[in-house]
Design a protein around this motif. Structure first.
Motif, short mmCIF file in Angstrom:
data_model
loop_
_atom_site.label_atom_id
_atom_site.label_comp_id
_atom_site.label_asym_id
_atom_site.label_seq_id
_atom_site.Cartn_x
_atom_site.Cartn_y
_atom_site.Cartn_z
N GLY A 152 46.05 38.06 43.01
CA GLY A 152 45.59 36.68 43.20
C GLY A 152 45.13 36.07 41.89
O GLY A 152 44.29 35.18 41.87
N GLY A 153 45.69 36.55 40.77
CA GLY A 153 45.38 35.99 39.46
C GLY A 153 46.38 34.89 39.12
O GLY A 153 46.91 34.22 40.01
N PHE A 154 46.64 34.72 37.81
CA PHE A 154 47.50 33.62 37.38
C PHE A 154 48.93 33.75 37.90
O PHE A 154 49.50 32.81 38.42
N ILE A 155 49.54 34.92 37.72
CA ILE A 155 50.92 35.11 38.17
C ILE A 155 51.00 34.93 39.68
O ILE A 155 51.85 34.21 40.20
N GLU A 158 50.41 31.21 40.76
CA GLU A 158 51.49 30.29 40.39
C GLU A 158 52.77 30.61 41.14
O GLU A 158 53.47 29.72 41.63
N PRO A 175 42.62 42.10 46.28
CA PRO A 175 41.33 42.66 46.70
C PRO A 175 40.17 41.66 46.73
O PRO A 175 39.19 41.88 47.44
N GLU A 176 40.26 40.58 45.95
CA GLU A 176 39.14 39.65 45.93
C GLU A 176 39.09 38.83 47.22
O GLU A 176 40.01 38.88 48.03
N ARG A 182 38.29 35.33 40.06
CA ARG A 182 37.67 35.75 38.80
C ARG A 182 37.43 34.59 37.86
O ARG A 182 36.66 34.69 36.93
N GLY A 242 51.63 40.75 40.22
CA GLY A 242 51.00 40.36 38.95
C GLY A 242 49.57 40.84 39.06
O GLY A 242 48.73 40.15 39.63
N ILE A 243 49.33 42.05 38.61
CA ILE A 243 47.99 42.62 38.78
C ILE A 243 47.33 42.86 37.42
O ILE A 243 46.48 43.72 37.28
N GLY A 244 47.73 42.03 36.48
CA GLY A 244 47.06 42.07 35.18
C GLY A 244 47.84 42.86 34.14
O GLY A 244 48.82 43.53 34.44
N GLU A 297 44.50 35.68 26.81
CA GLU A 297 45.89 35.98 27.23
C GLU A 297 46.60 34.71 27.67
O GLU A 297 47.04 34.62 28.82
N HIS A 298 46.67 33.72 26.79
CA HIS A 298 47.32 32.46 27.17
C HIS A 298 48.13 31.90 26.01
O HIS A 298 47.92 32.27 24.86
N TYR A 327 46.01 26.48 30.87
CA TYR A 327 46.27 25.53 31.96
C TYR A 327 47.02 26.25 33.07
O TYR A 327 47.58 27.34 32.86
P1 NDP Z 1 45.47 38.35 36.10
O1 NDP Z 1 44.55 39.20 35.32
O2 NDP Z 1 45.39 36.86 36.01
O3 NDP Z 1 45.29 38.68 37.67
C1 NDP Z 1 45.41 39.98 38.20
C2 NDP Z 1 45.15 39.92 39.69
O4 NDP Z 1 45.61 41.12 40.32
C3 NDP Z 1 43.70 39.79 40.08
O5 NDP Z 1 43.62 38.95 41.19
C4 NDP Z 1 43.34 41.24 40.43
O6 NDP Z 1 42.25 41.43 41.27
C5 NDP Z 1 44.58 41.62 41.17
N1 NDP Z 1 44.72 43.05 41.36
C6 NDP Z 1 44.32 44.06 40.54
N2 NDP Z 1 44.64 45.25 41.08
C7 NDP Z 1 45.24 44.98 42.27
C8 NDP Z 1 45.79 45.78 43.31
N3 NDP Z 1 45.77 47.11 43.22
N4 NDP Z 1 46.32 45.17 44.39
C9 NDP Z 1 46.32 43.82 44.49
N5 NDP Z 1 45.83 43.01 43.54
C10 NDP Z 1 45.29 43.58 42.44
O7 NDP Z 1 46.93 38.88 35.71
P2 NDP Z 1 48.40 38.38 36.12
O8 NDP Z 1 49.17 39.62 36.37
O9 NDP Z 1 48.32 37.34 37.17
O10 NDP Z 1 48.93 37.70 34.80
C11 NDP Z 1 49.35 38.52 33.70
C12 NDP Z 1 49.03 37.83 32.39
O11 NDP Z 1 49.76 36.63 32.24
C13 NDP Z 1 47.58 37.45 32.25
O12 NDP Z 1 47.27 37.73 30.94
C14 NDP Z 1 47.56 35.97 32.48
O13 NDP Z 1 46.50 35.35 31.77
C15 NDP Z 1 48.90 35.55 31.94
N6 NDP Z 1 49.36 34.35 32.63
C16 NDP Z 1 48.79 33.18 32.28
C17 NDP Z 1 49.17 32.03 32.92
C18 NDP Z 1 48.53 30.75 32.53
O14 NDP Z 1 47.88 30.68 31.49
N7 NDP Z 1 48.69 29.70 33.34
C19 NDP Z 1 50.21 32.02 33.96
C20 NDP Z 1 50.74 33.32 34.25
C21 NDP Z 1 50.31 34.44 33.59
P3 NDP Z 1 40.86 42.02 40.66
O15 NDP Z 1 40.33 40.90 39.88
O16 NDP Z 1 40.06 42.34 41.86
O17 NDP Z 1 41.21 43.21 39.82
#
Ligand code: NDP
Length: 398
Positions: A152-155, A158, A175-176, A182, A242-244, A297-298, A327
């Protein structure tokens, strides 16, 4: 058989925004010096942000490449699909996985990050990062309707919006408690999660996948079953995650450079070795307005750090003092931001219209460490001025 060592004035490891813009920075001061650019990607440097945004809304792939002319024309030798495996600072060389050795005078590590991966479902989950991943997901969307997005992060946020806007049935698991939790203050994150549900995305918050398997025990159909901790089982034509990322610091670590969740650099993006620089997602740098080290990371950070590192590799002395913006686009919502948008900070919000348009200040004590411009456009310069101070932006810009 001993391999021949090739020599370049500048070696850039990493073919993302930072690597490409380093070349531009180098060329500002050094029009002639030889440059080698290494990338794990099979494609010359291109823009990644449209992969989870514009390309799903009618954008064209033709606009992705970061350079119109050939690399040879600007004196750059490209090594695509090539992993640099070893850095020897004493010898001033890097070695690729096939054992070829390259000597440098100045080296840039712009290695970005490596995706975090789940310990299961290896051949079923698409960890979405690259143009080839975009193509793979496109093919999946042509063949099927149901998608599970893990994260539920950026990837995650989007792509869920992008696929839903393409008429796909989307389920998000993370998980959130809320989408982008975040980053966004709790009430806004909860509102956004409700908005995703209104738009037809099924949001399974507070849950996590424990297995991803082929349906029927065979990969022939391409369909997968995602089993969740809660006991729920989801069938999908495609599973994307997309889990970071983790900063890819391996070369620096091996070479004994200082690493602390990123390669530590000074204000000129130099490591403690004056001939080795780092820029982009991988660099932990002194964030001037925040008065501490940070890693970002942007896109804009990668572009501007790449350029500054390039200038300095070519003999310049440019300090990186930008507060980089970032953004996102989520359905018809969007934001720009600067600073440290961790929802762990205390926040103060000003709403023109609640959750539709406003400004959120993220605070450490009374000091502004982050500013979210939520559907509030044209305010970035002011936000940069306020960052790090105890001043606040006003809603109307007065
Ligand atoms: P993010 O760090 O943004 O998000 C990771 C997400 O994955 C969090 O919601 C995290 O939850 C969750 N997560 C972690 N472990 C698990 C699991 N086992 N099961 C389910 N969910 C889990 O990373 P992304 O992968 O989304 O993006 C990758 C990179 O690309 C980042 O550096 C991001 O900044 C960049 N990016 C930037 C964009 C922009 O600037 N608009 C757009 C797309 C990508 P928890 O917090 O609980 O660990």
């Amino acid at each position: 058989m001993a391999t021949e060592t090739r020599s370049f004035r500048h070696v850039v490891v990493g073919g993302g925004f930072a690597g490409e813009h380093a070349v531009r920075g180098i060329r500002k001061l050094d029009p002639e010096g030889s440059i080698a650019l290494f990338s794990l990607e099979p494609h010359p440097p291109y823009q990644r942000p449209p992969l989870s945004k514009g390309l799903w809304l009618g954008g064209s792939e033709e606009k992705l490449p970061l350079r119109k002319e050939g690399y040879g024309e600007v004196g750059v030798e490209l090594f695509l699909g090539t992993e640099v495996a070893h850095l020897d600072r004493a010898a001033h060389t890097v070695t690729d996985v096939s054992g070829r050795v390259f000597r440098y005078e100045k080296l840039l590590l712009a290695t970005g990050g490596r995706v975090k991966q789940l310990p299961f479902g290896e051949d079923r989950i698409l960890y979405y990062r690259t143009l080839d991943d975009y193509h793979a997901l496109r093919r999946r969307t042509e063949a099927g309707e149901r998608f599970v997005i893990i994260g539920g992060g950026f990837i995650g946020a989007e792509l869920a919006a992008a696929l839903a806007q393409n008429g796909k049935q989307v389920r998000m698991v993370f998980p959130e408690a809320a989408v982008l939790e975040r980053v966004l203050p709790g009430d806004l994150a909860r509102w956004v999660t409700g908005y995703y549900r209104e738009k037809g995305v099924e949001v399974l918050a507070g849950d996590a996948p424990v297995a991803v398997e082929p349906v029927g025990g065979s990969s022939a159909t391409g369909r997968s079953r995602v089993r969740l901790k809660s006991g729920t089982s989801l069938e999908a034509d495609g599973v994307v995650a997309g889990i970071g990322i983790r900063p890819d610091t391996r070369l620096a670590e091996e070479a004994g450079l200082r690493v602390d969740d990123g390669i530590v650099v000074d204000g000129f993006l130099r490591t403690e070795d004056p001939d080795v620089f780092a820029a982009g997602d991988v660099a932990r740098f002194p964030y001037a307005a925040l008065g501490r080290l940070a890693r970002v990371e942007h896109e804009e950070n990668a572009i501007r750090q790449g350029e500054t590192a390039g200038v300095n590799m070519a003999g310049g002395s440019e300090r990186y003092d930008l507060s980089p913006m970032f953004y996102s686009d989520l359905f018809d919502l969007g934001f720009e931001a600067v600073g440290d948008l961790s929802s762990r900070h205390r926040t103060e919000a000003l709403w023109k219209e609640p959750y539709r348009e406003g400004i959120v200040h993220y605070l450490e004590g009374d000091r502004v460490v982050g500013i979210l411009l939520w559907n509030a456009w044209g305010r970035l310069d002011e936000a940069r001025e306020v960052l790090g101070s105890i001043r606040r932006l006003s809603l109307d810009g007065a």
